[in-house]
Design an enzyme around this catalytic site. Structure first.
Site, mmCIF file in Angstrom:
data_model
loop_
_atom_site.group_PDB
_atom_site.id
_atom_site.type_symbol
_atom_site.label_atom_id
_atom_site.label_comp_id
_atom_site.label_asym_id
_atom_site.label_seq_id
_atom_site.Cartn_x
_atom_site.Cartn_y
_atom_site.Cartn_z
ATOM 1 N N LEU A 28 16.270 -3.989 10.070
ATOM 2 C CA LEU A 28 15.074 -4.519 10.729
ATOM 3 C C LEU A 28 14.414 -5.626 9.922
ATOM 4 O O LEU A 28 13.701 -6.447 10.446
ATOM 5 C CB LEU A 28 14.046 -3.400 10.945
ATOM 6 N N GLY A 29 14.593 -5.621 8.651
ATOM 7 C CA GLY A 29 13.930 -6.644 7.847
ATOM 8 C C GLY A 29 13.872 -6.166 6.420
ATOM 9 O O GLY A 29 14.044 -4.985 6.154
ATOM 10 N N GLY A 31 11.553 -6.415 2.968
ATOM 11 C CA GLY A 31 10.265 -6.856 2.442
ATOM 12 C C GLY A 31 10.260 -6.934 0.931
ATOM 13 O O GLY A 31 11.282 -7.181 0.312
ATOM 14 N N GLY A 34 11.494 -2.870 -0.277
ATOM 15 C CA GLY A 34 12.285 -1.907 0.486
ATOM 16 C C GLY A 34 13.242 -2.597 1.425
ATOM 17 O O GLY A 34 13.155 -3.794 1.654
ATOM 18 N N VAL A 36 14.664 -2.070 5.373
ATOM 19 C CA VAL A 36 14.212 -1.323 6.527
ATOM 20 C C VAL A 36 15.262 -1.376 7.634
ATOM 21 O O VAL A 36 15.798 -2.441 7.943
ATOM 22 C CB VAL A 36 12.862 -1.874 7.040
ATOM 23 N N ASP A 167 -2.552 -5.286 3.306
ATOM 24 C CA ASP A 167 -1.443 -6.144 3.741
ATOM 25 C C ASP A 167 -1.471 -6.280 5.265
ATOM 26 O O ASP A 167 -0.441 -6.177 5.927
ATOM 27 C CB ASP A 167 -0.117 -5.568 3.245
HETATM 28 P P1 ADP Z 1 8.381 -4.059 4.262
HETATM 29 O O1 ADP Z 1 7.821 -3.321 3.098
HETATM 30 O O2 ADP Z 1 9.776 -4.494 4.073
HETATM 31 O O3 ADP Z 1 7.460 -5.151 4.753
HETATM 32 P P2 ADP Z 1 7.692 -2.622 6.708
HETATM 33 O O4 ADP Z 1 7.243 -1.201 6.621
HETATM 34 O O5 ADP Z 1 6.656 -3.653 6.990
HETATM 35 O O6 ADP Z 1 8.515 -2.949 5.396
HETATM 36 O O7 ADP Z 1 8.808 -2.716 7.837
HETATM 37 C C1 ADP Z 1 9.540 -3.922 8.014
HETATM 38 C C2 ADP Z 1 9.683 -4.225 9.484
HETATM 39 O O8 ADP Z 1 10.294 -3.135 10.149
HETATM 40 C C3 ADP Z 1 8.350 -4.421 10.187
HETATM 41 O O9 ADP Z 1 7.868 -5.737 10.068
HETATM 42 C C4 ADP Z 1 8.716 -4.060 11.619
HETATM 43 O O10 ADP Z 1 9.387 -5.133 12.236
HETATM 44 C C5 ADP Z 1 9.713 -2.946 11.435
HETATM 45 N N1 ADP Z 1 9.061 -1.610 11.490
HETATM 46 C C6 ADP Z 1 8.516 -0.918 10.464
HETATM 47 N N2 ADP Z 1 8.011 0.261 10.865
HETATM 48 C C7 ADP Z 1 8.243 0.339 12.195
HETATM 49 C C8 ADP Z 1 7.997 1.345 13.211
HETATM 50 N N3 ADP Z 1 7.386 2.516 12.929
HETATM 51 N N4 ADP Z 1 8.411 1.084 14.466
HETATM 52 C C9 ADP Z 1 9.051 -0.075 14.775
HETATM 53 N N5 ADP Z 1 9.303 -1.046 13.870
HETATM 54 C C10 ADP Z 1 8.925 -0.853 12.595
HETATM 55 MG MG MG Z 2 5.813 -5.248 5.996
#
Ligand code: ADP
Ligand code: MG
Length: 348
Positions: A28-29, A31, A34, A36, A167
């Site tokens: 998903l991405g 950051g 982490g 994800v 954030d």
């Molecule tokens: P990072 O620390 O890498 O920024 P995030 O917790 O922001 O991690 O998650 C990264 C991305 O994953 C988010 O920008 C979003 O697109 C997706 N994401 C995170 N949590 C959820 C969730 N509960 N449901 C759907 N998408 C999520």
């Molecule tokens: Mg994030």
């Protein structure tokens, strides 16, 4: 010390899942520390879509930050459930064990998968506000105030639980498909001001585009106080006086401007705004008066309702003179109590 305690006898709080209950589907991405993924969690034969985040153990402090994120999520899931994507628990994949579902060794955190769109994905589209309005189930003319109010009411709930997010930005606001509303995600930069846990902001983890200038969060005229606030847990009294939750309301103000003004939705546009706003000594009216690159008609949604939206933006981006009510309305401490927009009922 807390993290050391965890490594010792104290058990990590929250629910623990076995590696074979999980499998990874797609990334998903990535950051600050982490990685994800979207995946599936299997509980007694029933699969549920989840978000899986692996703590990057090779990053300096990655493990400690992961344990902090666990603590913040456990606390928020209990005390601010309405405001955040539901945290489900964690999975500790031991080194050397090849987990069947594709999980590499390390600590994984799990949330319910809320949907594929964050506020950032809407703001990156030309028809973003129309799509957002339709997904939130509100008329397009009201989508900016409704979205902002959802952000602010999430923050009010989180702050009431004692956490500041630090954030808040479009990437960390997910549109929960089932609830049809915005929720906060990514509590990795959170601070628990009651216990002082993670109150030391590690500068590099804060996003300079959305974090407020320091003097907006703590008074610059009393450095001894600022130092003591940063160095220890913050008492309710100090909270009331110095409103560290202003950190997040500043970020919400930036999010509001990004929602309302398409020119601010790119990194370049937002950086330009921020440097001009700083040059205007954080006087939003002075910035606007000098600004030639945002079309005057773009300000229309903020100028509607007698300029109530503009007043809210001004208030959010001004230090220490506003309060966000639990329902997400903005109240000004000095002077009137603008509710924006007047037409929105509590139900929206
Ligand atoms: P990072 O620390 O890498 O920024 P995030 O917790 O922001 O991690 O998650 C990264 C991305 O994953 C988010 O920008 C979003 O697109 C997706 N994401 C995170 N949590 C959820 C969730 N509960 N449901 C759907 N998408 C999520
Ligand atoms: Mg994030």
């Amino acid at each position: 010390a807390l993290v050391v305690a965890f490594r010792g006898a104290v058990r990590r709080p929250g629910r623990s899942f076995a590696p074979d209950q999980l499998h990874v589907e797609r990334a998903l991405g990535s950051g600050s520390y982490g990685e994800v993924f979207k995946g599936q969690l299997d509980v007694h034969g029933t699969a549920q879509p989840v978000v899986l985040k692996r703590v990057k153990s090779r990053v300096q402090d990655g493990e400690e930050m992961g344990e902090m994120e666990v603590l913040m999520n456990v606390h928020a899931a209990k005390s601010a459930a309405r405001a955040v994507a539901p945290y489900l628990g964690f999975c500790d994949v031991p080194a050397g064990a090849a987990a069947p579902g594709g999980l590499s060794p390390g600590l994984w955190l799990l949330w319910r998968y809320e949907g594929c769109k964050t506020l950032a994905s809407y703001l990156g589209r030309r028809d973003g506000l129309r799509a957002l309005a339709s997904d939130l189930g509100v008329p397009e003319a009201l989508v900016v105030p409704v979205a902002l109010r959802q952000v602010l009411s999430n923050l009010a709930v989180l702050h009431a639980s004692g956490l500041i997010h630090r954030d808040v930005k479009p990437l960390n606001l997910v549109v929960a498909e089932n609830d049809r509303r915005l929720k906060l995600i990514d509590l990795g930069s959170c601070a628990d001001l009651r216990s002082g846990v993670n109150f030391h902001p590690q500068e590099y983890i804060l996003d300079p585009m959305y974090a407020p200038p320091e003097q907006y969060v703590l008074p610059t005229d009393s450095p001894h106080l600022a130092r003591s606030l940063l160095g220890q847990a913050m008492s309710p009294l100090l909270w009331a006086r110095h409103q560290p939750d202003r950190f997040d309301s500043w970020s919400a103000g930036v999010v509001l401007l990004c929602l309302a003004l398409p020119h601010l939705r790119t990194d370049a546009g937002l950086s330009r705004f921020l440097s001009e706003f700083e040059a205007a000594q954080y006087d939003l009216d002075a910035w606007r008066a000098r600004c030639k690159w945002v079309a005057p008609r773009d300000f229309a949604p903020l100028d509607a309702d007698g300029g109530a939206g503009w007043e809210v933006a001004r208030g959010l981006l001004r230090p220490r003179n506003i309060r966000v009510a639990p329902d997400g309305h903005v109240a000004f401490l000095a002077g009137g109590g603008a509710r924006w927009p007047a037409r929105l009922s509590a139900a929206e």
